[in-house]
Scaffold this motif. Sequence first.
Motif, PDB file in Angstrom:
ATOM      1  N   MET A 125       0.843  -1.183   0.000  1.00  0.00           N
ATOM      2  CA  MET A 125       0.000   0.000   0.000  1.00  0.00           C
ATOM      3  C   MET A 125       0.883   1.240   0.000  1.00  0.00           C
ATOM      4  SD  MET A 125      -2.933   1.041   2.754  1.00  0.00           S
ATOM      5  CE  MET A 125      -3.708  -0.552   2.444  1.00  0.00           C
ATOM      6  N   THR A 126       0.603   2.165  -0.900  1.00  0.00           N
ATOM      7  CA  THR A 126       1.394   3.379  -0.992  1.00  0.00           C
ATOM      8  C   THR A 126       1.104   4.270   0.197  1.00  0.00           C
ATOM      9  OG1 THR A 126       1.234   3.210  -3.388  1.00  0.00           O
ATOM     10  CG2 THR A 126       2.010   5.289  -2.486  1.00  0.00           C
ATOM     11  N   SER A 127       2.174   4.721   0.854  1.00  0.00           N
ATOM     12  CA  SER A 127       1.995   5.436   2.106  1.00  0.00           C
ATOM     13  C   SER A 127       1.398   6.813   1.907  1.00  0.00           C
ATOM     14  CB  SER A 127       3.338   5.541   2.834  1.00  0.00           C
ATOM     15  OG  SER A 127       4.273   6.213   1.998  1.00  0.00           O
ATOM     16  N   HIS A 128       1.668   7.447   0.732  1.00  0.00           N
ATOM     17  CA  HIS A 128       1.214   8.810   0.554  1.00  0.00           C
ATOM     18  C   HIS A 128      -0.197   8.891  -0.006  1.00  0.00           C
ATOM     19  CE1 HIS A 128       3.131   7.654  -3.308  1.00  0.00           C
ATOM     20  NE2 HIS A 128       2.138   8.337  -3.833  1.00  0.00           N
ATOM     21  N   VAL A 129      -0.863   7.768  -0.225  1.00  0.00           N
ATOM     22  CA  VAL A 129      -2.244   7.766  -0.687  1.00  0.00           C
ATOM     23  C   VAL A 129      -3.161   7.812   0.525  1.00  0.00           C
ATOM     24  CG1 VAL A 129      -4.023   6.465  -1.901  1.00  0.00           C
ATOM     25  CG2 VAL A 129      -1.676   6.489  -2.782  1.00  0.00           C
ATOM     26  N   PRO A 130      -4.062   8.799   0.633  1.00  0.00           N
ATOM     27  CA  PRO A 130      -4.972   8.879   1.784  1.00  0.00           C
ATOM     28  C   PRO A 130      -5.810   7.609   1.905  1.00  0.00           C
ATOM     29  CG  PRO A 130      -5.009  10.926   0.539  1.00  0.00           C
ATOM     30  CD  PRO A 130      -4.231   9.949  -0.286  1.00  0.00           C
ATOM     31  N   THR A 131      -5.714   6.970   3.028  1.00  0.00           N
ATOM     32  CA  THR A 131      -6.366   5.679   3.247  1.00  0.00           C
ATOM     33  C   THR A 131      -7.080   5.680   4.589  1.00  0.00           C
ATOM     34  OG1 THR A 131      -4.608   4.591   1.987  1.00  0.00           O
ATOM     35  CG2 THR A 131      -6.007   3.178   3.342  1.00  0.00           C
ATOM     36  N   SER A 132      -8.220   4.993   4.645  1.00  0.00           N
ATOM     37  CA  SER A 132      -8.958   4.827   5.905  1.00  0.00           C
ATOM     38  C   SER A 132      -9.703   3.499   5.865  1.00  0.00           C
ATOM     39  CB  SER A 132      -9.938   5.987   6.126  1.00  0.00           C
ATOM     40  OG  SER A 132     -10.861   6.077   5.049  1.00  0.00           O
ATOM     41  N   LEU A 133      -9.984   2.982   7.048  1.00  0.00           N
ATOM     42  CA  LEU A 133     -10.715   1.726   7.190  1.00  0.00           C
ATOM     43  C   LEU A 133     -12.162   2.026   7.572  1.00  0.00           C
ATOM     44  CD1 LEU A 133      -8.116  -0.412   9.161  1.00  0.00           C
ATOM     45  CD2 LEU A 133      -8.695  -0.619   6.754  1.00  0.00           C
ATOM     46  N   HIS A 134     -13.096   1.315   6.924  1.00  0.00           N
ATOM     47  CA  HIS A 134     -14.516   1.481   7.195  1.00  0.00           C
ATOM     48  C   HIS A 134     -15.126   0.121   7.488  1.00  0.00           C
ATOM     49  CE1 HIS A 134     -15.119   5.772   5.876  1.00  0.00           C
ATOM     50  NE2 HIS A 134     -13.905   5.504   5.395  1.00  0.00           N
ATOM     51  N   GLY A 135     -15.765  -0.003   8.648  1.00  0.00           N
ATOM     52  CA  GLY A 135     -16.399  -1.249   9.033  1.00  0.00           C
ATOM     53  C   GLY A 135     -17.902  -1.092   9.160  1.00  0.00           C
ATOM     54  N   PHE A 136     -18.629  -2.111   8.734  1.00  0.00           N
ATOM     55  CA  PHE A 136     -20.088  -2.093   8.768  1.00  0.00           C
ATOM     56  C   PHE A 136     -20.580  -3.365   9.460  1.00  0.00           C
ATOM     57  CE2 PHE A 136     -18.588   0.274   5.158  1.00  0.00           C
ATOM     58  CZ  PHE A 136     -19.367   1.418   5.117  1.00  0.00           C
ATOM     59  N   ASP A 195      -3.821  -4.906  13.292  1.00  0.00           N
ATOM     60  CA  ASP A 195      -2.583  -5.502  13.785  1.00  0.00           C
ATOM     61  C   ASP A 195      -1.876  -6.303  12.696  1.00  0.00           C
ATOM     62  OD1 ASP A 195      -3.062  -4.388  16.234  1.00  0.00           O
ATOM     63  OD2 ASP A 195      -3.962  -6.200  17.092  1.00  0.00           O
ATOM     64  N   ALA A 196      -2.648  -7.069  11.912  1.00  0.00           N
ATOM     65  CA  ALA A 196      -2.056  -7.939  10.900  1.00  0.00           C
ATOM     66  C   ALA A 196      -1.456  -7.155   9.736  1.00  0.00           C
ATOM     67  CB  ALA A 196      -3.102  -8.932  10.383  1.00  0.00           C
ATOM     68  N   MET A 197      -2.096  -6.035   9.359  1.00  0.00           N
ATOM     69  CA  MET A 197      -1.645  -5.272   8.197  1.00  0.00           C
ATOM     70  C   MET A 197      -0.820  -4.056   8.580  1.00  0.00           C
ATOM     71  SD  MET A 197      -5.012  -5.460   5.736  1.00  0.00           S
ATOM     72  CE  MET A 197      -4.059  -4.795   4.372  1.00  0.00           C
ATOM     73  N   GLY A 198      -0.567  -3.870   9.863  1.00  0.00           N
ATOM     74  CA  GLY A 198       0.222  -2.715  10.278  1.00  0.00           C
ATOM     75  C   GLY A 198      -0.470  -1.395  10.016  1.00  0.00           C
ATOM     76  N   LEU A 199      -1.797  -1.357  10.204  1.00  0.00           N
ATOM     77  CA  LEU A 199      -2.577  -0.150   9.936  1.00  0.00           C
ATOM     78  C   LEU A 199      -3.093   0.460  11.232  1.00  0.00           C
ATOM     79  CD1 LEU A 199      -4.631  -1.421   6.860  1.00  0.00           C
ATOM     80  CD2 LEU A 199      -2.527  -0.084   6.852  1.00  0.00           C
ATOM     81  N   VAL A 200      -2.268   0.395  12.274  1.00  0.00           N
ATOM     82  CA  VAL A 200      -2.706   0.889  13.579  1.00  0.00           C
ATOM     83  C   VAL A 200      -2.955   2.392  13.548  1.00  0.00           C
ATOM     84  CG1 VAL A 200      -2.088   1.062  16.021  1.00  0.00           C
ATOM     85  CG2 VAL A 200      -1.452  -0.972  14.714  1.00  0.00           C
ATOM     86  N   ASP A 201      -2.174   3.131  12.766  1.00  0.00           N
ATOM     87  CA  ASP A 201      -2.301   4.585  12.722  1.00  0.00           C
ATOM     88  C   ASP A 201      -3.281   5.073  11.658  1.00  0.00           C
ATOM     89  OD1 ASP A 201      -0.404   4.777  14.740  1.00  0.00           O
ATOM     90  OD2 ASP A 201       1.261   4.818  13.311  1.00  0.00           O
ATOM     91  N   VAL A 202      -3.846   4.155  10.888  1.00  0.00           N
ATOM     92  CA  VAL A 202      -4.797   4.542   9.838  1.00  0.00           C
ATOM     93  C   VAL A 202      -6.153   4.851  10.485  1.00  0.00           C
ATOM     94  CG1 VAL A 202      -6.059   3.732   7.809  1.00  0.00           C
ATOM     95  CG2 VAL A 202      -3.623   3.209   8.068  1.00  0.00           C
TER      96      VAL A 202
END
Length: 414
Positions: free
Chosen positions: A1-12, A74-81
């Motif tokens: 995943m490119t770090s400079h691309v704005p990314t967020s997680l959405h759960g439903f 935790d698995a994808m290292g997206l703690v700060d996303v």
Amino acid sequence: MTSHVPTSLHGFCDASSHTYAAVIYIRTSCFDDSIRFTLLTARTKVAPLKAATISRLELSPALLLAETLQNVRDAMGLVDVPCYLWSDSAIVLYWLKKNPTTLKPFICNRVRRIQELTSPTRWHHIRSAQNPADCACRGITPEELLVHPLWWLGPKEKFIIYSINNDTLLSKDESEVIVSETRNTNKIITRLLRTIAIILRWLRRRRHLRKPVIVTQELDDALYTILSLEQEEHFSDEIRHLKSRSSLVSSSRILPLNPYLDENQILQVGGRIHKAELANDQRFSIILSKSTPLVKLLLQQAHKVTLHGGTQLMLAAHQGGLWEAAVKSAKHHLTRCVGTQVSWYSQLQTLTVKIEACLNTRPITPLYVDPEDKLALTPGDFLIRSPLLAVPEPDIQQIPSNRLKHWQWIRQLH
């Protein structure tokens, strides 16, 4: 995943009478300003066989979503996303903002776990028609699933509302559900006292556990035990100093209360109020730290015992507030008039009488706009049947102080 691309997680999440589901998407903002939702993972579970209300069932997928999101980050290292969680249940969103201890056990346990994994501010409301988790819990054929845009692409951006104030209006039926699932704290404090009373009975005698009646003295002893434990937790240093008959340190937050230990070793307020003609429990208030669970239970019990009465009704006695307010007003005038000047006893007595007259001339009924209307009632009307400062006195501001008599000099101070 490119770090400079704005990314967020959405759960439903969503639930039905048969199953419940949680779905997580990655939302990315492309270079051409387009928004893209990509399905990341989904989990479904069979609803419990034991009958439960839909509101309780809606809480299970919320917990499933919180746990799944934690594993994904935790698995994808997206703690700060940044993450956003969505539910179509207004009742669940209301529960997630409440203190778990105010809810019944089933809801309390799940809400507490969800709050440990996620922040309540991350939860938002979405309509059922735009909830991708609805596809999994309501059921869909394989043919429909292959070409279902809501499942593969997520909701359209225009249907997602990022609201800071995520309060959702509750219908009448939803409000009734909220009330029915709220724990009766009045019964909790009563049950707690009865349980401790039985334990104390067993510790003292090691028998008579089946004695049906718990007498008042046993309930009082149980309350003293709880209060003692609560005070020991928050005021252990002060209690140790008082037991050793030594002075409290100047940094103690209860030093102005002049605390002391009564015959039950309970920390209580001392001071001038001990001379008041009141009952002991009104003159010597028990000291407790604010905003603790025990204090909240006691306040809620008092609130219900007084039939949802206000502060004054819950306190019963005003704890000397009326005369303390009068003392405060008198001290205010004294400091403004005298300041740092040194006065004789007779001079100070004259000024004190003057201040007394001022305080007893203040109106205790609303003032009237019409000058022809009746005068406002004052305490002086009850004392001498007229205001104490009814006659204006001559101005002496221009007379030198060395030519004034003592009583005139006192007048000039104010």
